[in-house]
Design a protein around this motif. Sequence first.
Motif, mmCIF file in Angstrom:
data_model
loop_
_atom_site.group_PDB
_atom_site.id
_atom_site.type_symbol
_atom_site.label_atom_id
_atom_site.label_comp_id
_atom_site.label_asym_id
_atom_site.label_seq_id
_atom_site.Cartn_x
_atom_site.Cartn_y
_atom_site.Cartn_z
ATOM 1 N N UNK A 1 56.724 91.165 9.134
ATOM 2 C CA UNK A 1 55.301 90.831 9.173
ATOM 3 C C UNK A 1 54.809 90.427 7.790
ATOM 4 N N UNK A 2 55.220 91.196 6.773
ATOM 5 C CA UNK A 2 54.750 90.920 5.416
ATOM 6 C C UNK A 2 55.228 89.550 4.946
ATOM 7 N N UNK A 3 56.461 89.205 5.307
ATOM 8 C CA UNK A 3 56.979 87.886 4.952
ATOM 9 C C UNK A 3 56.162 86.791 5.608
ATOM 10 N N UNK B 1 47.809 82.303 13.480
ATOM 11 C CA UNK B 1 46.647 83.079 13.031
ATOM 12 C C UNK B 1 46.689 84.504 13.596
ATOM 13 N N UNK B 2 47.046 84.622 14.873
ATOM 14 C CA UNK B 2 47.181 85.947 15.490
ATOM 15 C C UNK B 2 48.221 86.780 14.744
ATOM 16 N N UNK B 3 49.365 86.185 14.474
ATOM 17 C CA UNK B 3 50.449 86.908 13.796
ATOM 18 C C UNK B 3 50.037 87.291 12.369
ATOM 19 N N UNK B 4 49.346 86.377 11.709
ATOM 20 C CA UNK B 4 48.888 86.617 10.338
ATOM 21 C C UNK B 4 47.900 87.790 10.290
ATOM 22 N N UNK B 5 46.978 87.817 11.224
ATOM 23 C CA UNK B 5 46.013 88.919 11.264
ATOM 24 C C UNK B 5 46.719 90.243 11.543
ATOM 25 N N UNK B 6 47.631 90.244 12.503
ATOM 26 C CA UNK B 6 48.344 91.491 12.815
ATOM 27 C C UNK B 6 49.188 91.947 11.632
ATOM 28 N N UNK B 7 49.791 90.987 10.916
ATOM 29 C CA UNK B 7 50.587 91.341 9.734
ATOM 30 C C UNK B 7 49.701 91.983 8.672
ATOM 31 N N UNK B 8 48.398 91.748 8.765
ATOM 32 C CA UNK B 8 47.452 92.346 7.832
ATOM 33 C C UNK B 8 46.656 93.493 8.464
ATOM 34 N N UNK B 9 47.259 94.122 9.440
ATOM 35 C CA UNK B 9 46.695 95.357 9.977
ATOM 36 C C UNK B 9 45.612 95.183 11.020
ATOM 37 N N UNK C 1 50.696 86.593 28.313
ATOM 38 C CA UNK C 1 50.023 86.636 27.006
ATOM 39 C C UNK C 1 50.805 87.428 25.961
ATOM 40 N N UNK C 2 51.598 88.405 26.401
ATOM 41 C CA UNK C 2 52.354 89.183 25.423
ATOM 42 C C UNK C 2 53.429 88.309 24.777
ATOM 43 N N UNK C 3 54.109 87.534 25.591
ATOM 44 C CA UNK C 3 55.148 86.644 25.067
ATOM 45 C C UNK C 3 54.524 85.512 24.244
ATOM 46 N N UNK C 4 53.435 84.945 24.747
ATOM 47 C CA UNK C 4 52.832 83.777 24.096
ATOM 48 C C UNK C 4 52.077 84.140 22.824
ATOM 49 N N UNK C 5 51.365 85.251 22.849
ATOM 50 C CA UNK C 5 50.459 85.581 21.743
ATOM 51 C C UNK C 5 50.777 86.906 21.052
ATOM 52 N N UNK C 6 51.682 87.694 21.621
ATOM 53 C CA UNK C 6 51.894 89.039 21.088
ATOM 54 C C UNK C 6 50.756 89.985 21.422
ATOM 55 N N UNK C 7 50.003 89.685 22.466
ATOM 56 C CA UNK C 7 48.882 90.557 22.862
ATOM 57 C C UNK C 7 49.233 91.256 24.170
ATOM 58 N N UNK C 8 49.345 92.590 24.152
ATOM 59 C CA UNK C 8 49.751 93.320 25.354
ATOM 60 C C UNK C 8 48.613 93.395 26.384
#
Lengths: 332, 332
Positions: free
Chosen positions: B22-24, B172-180, B198-205
Motif C-alpha cells: 500500500x505504501x509503495x 484514487x480508491x487505492x491511494x486513499x486506503x493506502x493512507x488509512x 464491487x470488491x473485485x473492481x474497487x476493493x470495497x466489500x
Amino acid sequence: MRRVSLRLVTALAACCLASFAAAQGAGGALPSWRDGDAKSRIVEFVKAVTDAKGKDYVDSRDRIAVFDNDGTLWAEQPMYFQFLFMLDQVKAAAPRHPEWKDNAAFQALAAQDKAALAKLGQKPVLELLGQANSGMTVAEYDQAIRKWLGSAKHPKFQRPYTELTYLPMQELLAYLRANGFKTFIVSGGSAEFMRPWAEKAYGIPPEQIVGSQQEVKFEMKDGKPVLTRGASFAFIDDGPGKPVGIYRNIGKRPIAAFGNSDGDLQMLQVTTAGEGRRLALIVHHDDAVREFAYDRESHIGKLDQALDAAPASHWIVVSMKNDWKKVFAFEK
Amino acid sequence: MRRVSLRLVTALAACCLASFAAAQGAGGALPSWRDGDAKSRIVEFVKAVTDAKGKDYVDSRDRIAVFDNDGTLWAEQPMYFQFLFMLDQVKAAAPRHPEWKDNAAFQALAAQDKAALAKLGQKPVLELLGQANSGMTVAEYDQAIRKWLGSAKHPKFQRPYTELTYLPMQELLAYLRANGFKTFIVSGGSAEFMRPWAEKAYGIPPEQIVGSQQEVKFEMKDGKPVLTRGASFAFIDDGPGKPVGIYRNIGKRPIAAFGNSDGDLQMLQVTTAGEGRRLALIVHHDDAVREFAYDRESHIGKLDQALDAAPASHWIVVSMKNDWKKVFAFEK
C-alpha cells in the motif's frame, strides 16, 4: 544467522505492533472464561475457520460476526438502558405533549410498568420516543445521549451504564478480531444510542453498528445542511428484523452470531442455516448475585423459544454463573 | 549494524507485506491522472489530513470517504446499467403482469425512452422492478444479477459492464486506503446490484456499500429461514437521501466525497459543511471520444446545480478529457 540492519528490523517491528498485540491476545485468549464446553467450542470454531489447510477454512473477508447488544454485550435490567434514557427524554418533552396523558405507552413508561411495556411491545414505546425528539438535529440528539450517559447511574450497581459491559464478551470480541473477524453489533436499540461509546467499550466503530432507525430528513437550516429527526421509526431491527438489518447493512451471511433473547432467534437461525461451519451462542442470565437471573418469564430480554431451539440447533448456551469468572471489569 | 535473526526479519516482513504494498502504491500515486490542479489538490488534501503534526490531521478512524457509483466509479450511459438489467427482468416478468400495459414506467422502460424516464423520476421505475422480482429470495436475486452481469455487454464498448469502471478512480480508491481511509460506495442504485462485483473492481466489500433498499422480509420456507423480496422500496438513496443513508449505515460525517451529478449534491454539501479540512470532487463527463459528454441537459446523470455550486464551495471539478490519461483500463 545473517547480519541485517537493525533499523530495518525496528521499522518492520513498529509497523507490525498492532498485529503482534492482537496475536498475543489470541495466545492467552478469553481469560475471564472458565475452562469448559462453551470456551472450548468457541476456540475450536475459531481454529477451524482460520486453519488455511483445514476443510472448514473461511476467507477473512467472510469472517463476519454479529452481536446483539442489550443483554449480550451489556446489561439490560431492570429495563433496556435506552428506555431509561427515553423516559428522561419523554418526561422532559411531556409538557409540550398534553395528548400523551391518554397514551398507554406513556403511562407505562412513566410508571416503569414492565409488564405493561412488554404487553405493548417495542413499537408504541419507540413511537413515543420518536415524538419526544422529533425536530432535533442528529447532532443535538447525539449531545443529549452523551450528556445522559455521562451523568445517569444504574439503580443496582450505582455506576455509569457504560461500565456495565460484560468483560468476557469484550475478550471474545477482541479474540475474534485478532483472528481476522469483522465484528458488528446488530441491536434492537437504535444505532445512535450505541455509537458514542461502543468504539471505546467494544472496539466496534459506528459504521459497524446496525440498529433500529428513526426517520431522519435532510434540510437546509440557516443556510447549513442538517439532518433532523422525524417522529416515526423507519425500521425495527429486532426479531425477524435482524436478518433484514444484516442483509441491508452487511450484505453477507454471518458465520458467527451472539445473542441472549428471543429477539435474536431469527439472527441465530439465519447464521447457522448457512453452508460450512457456523457458531451461535446464547448468553443465559442465571447469575442473580453478580448480575440478574431471568429467562422465559422476563418482560425484558425474554429467552424462551431460542432456549428451546438451542440443543437441536447446536447453539452454545453460556451460563454467566458457571462459565464466566468475572461478569464486569469492576468486580474484585 | 547489529546481528539479528534473519528468520525474525522474514516473519516481520511477511506480516507487513500488505502495508508495504500500500505504501509503495502511495509513492507513485494516481498514475492515470495528469499533473494539474485536480491531482495536486487531492494529494495536498491527503498529505494534510495524514500529517500527524499538522493542524489538519484527522485520526484514521475518521478518514471516511464516500463515492457515488454510477458516473463516478463506472459509466452510466446510455442508461444506468441497473436499469438495463431491470429492463431484462421486467421483460421476463411482463407476461405475469398484464396490468403493466397501462403503466407509464413500463412503457418508457420498454421503449428505452430516456426523456420519459427522466420525467417520471426513479421512483415508479424502481417500483416496477420491485414488482418484477417480488417474491424471489435474496439468493435467487443475487444469482439473476450475476448471470446478467456475466453475459450482458455494453452497446457502445461491447464489453461486460464490470469492465467499464474508471481506472483513475480505482487508483484514487487505492491511494486513499493506502493512507488509512475507509472507502464506501453511496449509490442511488441498490446495494445488491453492486455487491457481487464491487470488491473485485474497487476493493470495497459488501458491508461498505450503501444503496437504495427494496423491502425484504424474513420467512421460514420449507423449514429454512430465507429473506424474500417485497414489491416496494423502503429507501431511495439519492439526492437528499444520500446523507440519510450515510447517517444510517456509516454514522459519521465523511471528510471526502466524490460524485458526478445533482444526485450527489446533498452528499457533497454535508461532507464539506463539517469542521476541518474536507475534500469534494465532481467527475465532469466531457470526453465524447473516450467515454461520453453530458451535463446540464442530460436525462441520466444530470449535472447542473452541483456544477454551479462547485466554485464557491471549493469542490474540484475533474475534466475526464484533460485530467485523465486513461479512462478505462482496457484502453491502449
